[in-house]
Motif scaffolding. Structure first.
Motif, PDB file in Angstrom:
ATOM      1  N   GLU A 568       6.767   3.744   2.465  1.00  0.00           N
ATOM      2  CA  GLU A 568       7.091   2.547   1.686  1.00  0.00           C
ATOM      3  C   GLU A 568       8.381   1.899   2.175  1.00  0.00           C
ATOM      4  O   GLU A 568       8.474   0.670   2.271  1.00  0.00           O
ATOM      5  N   ARG A 569       9.382   2.728   2.509  1.00  0.00           N
ATOM      6  CA  ARG A 569      10.631   2.168   3.047  1.00  0.00           C
ATOM      7  C   ARG A 569      10.390   1.494   4.391  1.00  0.00           C
ATOM      8  O   ARG A 569      10.968   0.440   4.691  1.00  0.00           O
ATOM      9  N   MET A 571       7.693   0.021   5.385  1.00  0.00           N
ATOM     10  CA  MET A 571       7.025  -1.263   5.165  1.00  0.00           C
ATOM     11  C   MET A 571       7.985  -2.295   4.588  1.00  0.00           C
ATOM     12  O   MET A 571       7.985  -3.461   4.997  1.00  0.00           O
ATOM     13  N   GLU A 572       8.804  -1.877   3.640  1.00  0.00           N
ATOM     14  CA  GLU A 572       9.735  -2.811   3.010  1.00  0.00           C
ATOM     15  C   GLU A 572      10.775  -3.327   3.998  1.00  0.00           C
ATOM     16  O   GLU A 572      11.181  -4.485   3.946  1.00  0.00           O
ATOM     17  N   ASN A 573      11.228  -2.453   4.902  1.00  0.00           N
ATOM     18  CA  ASN A 573      12.269  -2.836   5.856  1.00  0.00           C
ATOM     19  C   ASN A 573      11.703  -3.266   7.206  1.00  0.00           C
ATOM     20  O   ASN A 573      12.469  -3.496   8.152  1.00  0.00           O
ATOM     21  N   ASN A 574      10.354  -3.325   7.275  1.00  0.00           N
ATOM     22  CA  ASN A 574       9.669  -3.803   8.481  1.00  0.00           C
ATOM     23  C   ASN A 574      10.085  -3.017   9.728  1.00  0.00           C
ATOM     24  O   ASN A 574      10.400  -3.592  10.772  1.00  0.00           O
ATOM     25  N   ARG A 609       0.893  -0.571  -1.486  1.00  0.00           N
ATOM     26  CA  ARG A 609       1.415  -1.850  -0.985  1.00  0.00           C
ATOM     27  C   ARG A 609       0.395  -2.958  -1.193  1.00  0.00           C
ATOM     28  O   ARG A 609       0.745  -4.075  -1.599  1.00  0.00           O
ATOM     29  N   HIS A 612       0.340  -3.891  -4.798  1.00  0.00           N
ATOM     30  CA  HIS A 612       1.525  -4.681  -5.157  1.00  0.00           C
ATOM     31  C   HIS A 612       1.310  -6.149  -4.812  1.00  0.00           C
ATOM     32  O   HIS A 612       1.609  -7.040  -5.629  1.00  0.00           O
ATOM     33  N   THR A 616       1.038  -8.927  -7.903  1.00  0.00           N
ATOM     34  CA  THR A 616       2.060  -9.974  -8.003  1.00  0.00           C
ATOM     35  C   THR A 616       1.550 -11.326  -7.543  1.00  0.00           C
ATOM     36  O   THR A 616       2.322 -12.303  -7.499  1.00  0.00           O
ATOM     37  N   THR A 618       0.898 -12.307  -4.727  1.00  0.00           N
ATOM     38  CA  THR A 618       1.498 -12.737  -3.460  1.00  0.00           C
ATOM     39  C   THR A 618       0.418 -13.043  -2.441  1.00  0.00           C
ATOM     40  O   THR A 618       0.514 -14.025  -1.693  1.00  0.00           O
ATOM     41  N   TRP A 632      -0.027  -1.422   9.721  1.00  0.00           N
ATOM     42  CA  TRP A 632       0.283  -0.003   9.579  1.00  0.00           C
ATOM     43  C   TRP A 632      -0.918   0.916   9.780  1.00  0.00           C
ATOM     44  O   TRP A 632      -0.759   2.138   9.806  1.00  0.00           O
TER      45      TRP A 632
END
Length: 733
Positions: A568-569, A571-574, A609, A612, A616, A618, A632
């Motif tokens: 998850e980190r 993906m969030e931080n690319n 992900r 999410h 949301t 998105t 990924w």
């Protein structure tokens, strides 16, 4: 080709020249002045640990003296908490004078909350130009560093992948300065190459005290040794690769349990770490217990030639007397007072009639009145103690006023500017501060990254502050510091004293056995087996162990949570795929789980992900799946290696999608599997084998609606393709 050969030859010549001048290169040193811990609270809410005095000398002075003798030419102080105090101290010290043996600079690393953060900040600044010394600002040692540096250079010449040399000191089982948090090092017996590192839980911990090591790490090793009798003073000789590795692994926070263990267990980094073992004195002031032990060792001259009467500060005037008694000039002693062995007294202090002092350190300008007993204690500067008081195994910080008839019991820590009224008794293990200081346990723990700046002195709050009136008296000033240890057992009021971070040095709270560590090879689903890599190397015998299923389940649960968070980190931080794979593999080897657990955690993280993005609003479901699995999905190429494992991957996608409770699970499963098929991650044989297993299972009927039609289409297309190939062959004949 001839040109390339000539260029290669020139390059080799340049390397040879560089090797010839290595001894003349400047030696840089990085000092971590912040402890990133809360063990010295509430004192470190006011002053950084490395400026706290040990035997009336700030801790940073011992570290800088070591670096001066080591031949360092450039010293950089990485300052986080109380950085202004550190900068001001260095500016006014002898180390900032023109005749200083090295150039010293302070670096404001105010955002750092761990060793990892400081190393990443160091990498960003581009300060390091070659091999450097990495130390903490609380080091006390008389180590001959030249020997360690020679060892490092020799190993580096033999092993091109060598990046760190750890300096470790031998210690007996009951050595007072032995590490507060013991650890085991598994070393190659032939060259002291570190094969594995693991913390050893304390005796009062509920954690198992076994070394779980992957046997693959011991391949090609003829003989190894397990050492848990070493004091780790965190003196490391590092190559410039070290800050870069911290930069690439953003979750590395601790130097040993994250960086060293991660490097040793990584199957991608392929870097080497060696241990230099010395018999010299070396220890860190990392806890109240080690503060007590190292103070006594220093007064007893264990760190010779670094002793108190060597007067490390310019204005010190200590002289040495028999029985390890040290006194500065202008000390006033009453005729009937008794100064016992292992005692130091700073200038301007006055000792009254009938007072007895033994195994203690008294700071400057202290007024110790009549008939006082002080044993095994540390009194800092400008302290006043009234007559008929008793101070035993306690620490009293600067500018404290203690009334007459006061008793400080074992393990008390009295913070700066506290005032205690007459005839008061301070209970065992109490810590007092002049203002209300509280650290929420749930937010900061000693085992977590932390900076002392995050715990500041708060304004007195009668609703929250623990009542101290009964302790300091009506005319006293002070609040009880609510130690995080106190929450470990609400029913035991003495837990602070009995805990491992009390001032009293108690060996029964530490796990220091040198001959009872068991080892476990890679985890298998068996209840009993013979350990092929046991402590026989150390003890000359074979061991067997029982591996309980409950422990296996706990390890798997811990891994699942950590691995999901890692993906998850990423993906969030690319982050890139290689970085994510490195972190997952490092985690897999450190906890010793199978690739099936890695696949499971990765699938969960990716589906979360996707959920999410959909929840949301998105992205739509299809776009979310294509985005997440498109970027990924290639992770699975390094997590599955044969058809059975790819079948397991498809099973996991089906099961975890249903568990995630998507509104239309059939669409999620269909899109995910078809996308992996289109990307050549899943092939037709794996998909067909998987469908043969799950098609008749009614458990996931809804999620298989669209998949069934796709499988039918795949089989029809395959049959048509086979038929066309057969027709083409016939025509050719």
């Amino acid at each position: 080709m001839a040109g390339k050969k000539g260029k290669s030859s020139d390059k080799a010549g340049n390397n040879k020249l560089k090797n010839d001048v290595v001894p003349d290169e400047r030696l840089q040193a990085i000092v971590l002045t912040d402890s990133f811990e809360t063990r010295f609270m509430p004192l470190t809410a006011v002053k950084p640990r490395c400026l706290l005095p040990l035997a009336n000398v700030p801790l940073i002075e011992y570290t800088l003296e070591f670096l001066a003798k080591a031949g360092a030419s450039e010293v950089y102080l990485m300052c986080a908490s109380h950085a202004e105090q550190m900068s001001e101290y260095i500016e006014q010290s002898k180390w900032n004078q023109p005749w200083s043996p090295f150039r010293v600079s302070t670096i404001m690393s105010l955002e750092s909350r761990s060793v990892g953060d400081a190393m990443r900040d160091l990498d960003n600044r581009g300060i390091v130009t070659g091999d450097f010394i990495l130390v903490s600002g609380d080091l006390v040692t008389n180590m001959e560093f030249d020997k360690a540096l020679d060892f490092h250079r020799k190993r580096k010449a033999e092993d091109k992948d060598h990046i760190v040399t750890m300096c470790l000191s031998r210690a007996s089982q009951l050595f007072r300065s032995r590490c507060h948090e013991p650890a085991a090092f598994i070393l190659d017996k032939s060259n002291d190459k570190c094969l594995y590192y693991q913390d050893i839980p304390l005796e009062n911990s509920k954690l198992k005290n076994a070394i779980a090591i992957d046997p693959e790490l011991l391949e090609d090793v003829d003989e190894f040794k397990i050492r848990n009798d070493l004091v780790d003073c965190h003196v490391d000789i590092c190559s410039p690769h070290v800050p870069a590795i911290f930069q690439e692994n953003f979750d590395y926070q601790f130097l040993r349990r994250d960086f060293v263990k991660g490097v040793l267990t990584s199957d991608l980094l392929k870097k080497s770490i060696y241990a230099f073992i010395t018999d010299d004195y070396a220890a860190r002031v990392e806890s109240w217990q080690t503060y007590d032990a190292i103070s006594q060792d220093f007064i007893a001259r264990w760190c010779y030639p670094m002793v108190l009467n060597s007067n490390l500060l310019d204005d010190q005037t200590y002289s040495y007397e028999s029985e390890h008694i040290y006194k500065e000039k202008d000390v006033v002693l009453a005729q009937s007072c008794k100064i016992g062995k292992c005692t130091g007294i700073g200038s301007g202090s006055k000792i009254g009639e009938g007072t007895s002092i033994e195994n203690s350190v008294i700071g400057r300008n202290c007024h110790i009145k009549e008939n006082i007993v002080i044993k095994n204690s540390f009194i800092w500067d400008n302290v006043t103690i009234g007559s008929d008081s008793v101070v035993e195994h306690a620490l009293v910080a600067s500018n404290v006023s203690i009334g007459s008839g006061v008793v400080l019991m074992d393990g008390c820590v009295i913070g700066f500017n506290v005032s205690i009224d007459d005839n008061m008794t301070i209970p065992v293990g109490t810590r007092l501060s002049d203002t209300y200081v509280h650290k929420p346990v749930s937010q900061f723990l000693d085992s977590e990254p932390y900076s002392d700046d995050e715990v500041e002195e708060s304004e007195a709050n009668p609703d929250n502050a623990l009542p101290a009136l009964a302790l300091v008296g009506a005319n006293g000033v002070g609040y009880v510091y609510e130690s995080d240890d106190a929450h470990d057992d609400d029913e035991d009021s003495s837990v602070v004293f009995n805990g491992t971070n009390a001032l009293t040095h108690r060996f029964d709270d530490l796990y220091l056995s040198d001959n009872s560590i068991s080892s476990m090879s890679a985890k298998h689903k068996k209840k009993r087996r013979s350990s092929t890599n046991s402590t026989a190397a150390a003890n000359g015998r074979d061991d067997e162990y029982y591996e309980e299923d409950m422990d296996e389940d706990e390890d798997e649960e811990d891994f699942a949570a950590e691995a999901i968070a890692t993906v998850e980190r990423a993906m969030e931080n690319n982050h890139d795929i290689d970085t994510a794979l490195l972190e997952l593999n490092t985690l897999r080897m450190s906890i010793n789980v199978t690739y099936q657990e890695v696949r499971s955690a990765t699938v969960v993280a990716l589906l979360r992900r996707v959920y999410h993005f959909i929840a949301t609003q998105t992205l739509g479901a299809k776009d979310a799946l294509l985005k997440v699995f498109g970027q990924w999905g290639p992770l699975f190429k390094r997590q599955a290696f044969d058809q059975d494992e790819y079948v397991d991957l498809a099973n996991l996608i089906l099961e975890k999608t249903v568990a995630q409770r998507f509104e239309k699970p059939e669409f999620i499963v269909f899109t995910a599997l078809t996308f992996l098929y289109d990307q050549d991650i899943l092939d037709e044989d794996a998909v067909d084998a998987w469908w043969s297993q799950v098609s008749q299972d009614p458990k996931y009927d809804q999620a298989k609606v669209l998949i069934a039609k796709w499988i039918e289409w795949l089989r029809t297309a395959d049959e048509q393709s086979s038929s066309e190939e057969g027709s083409e062959e016939s025509d050719s004949e």
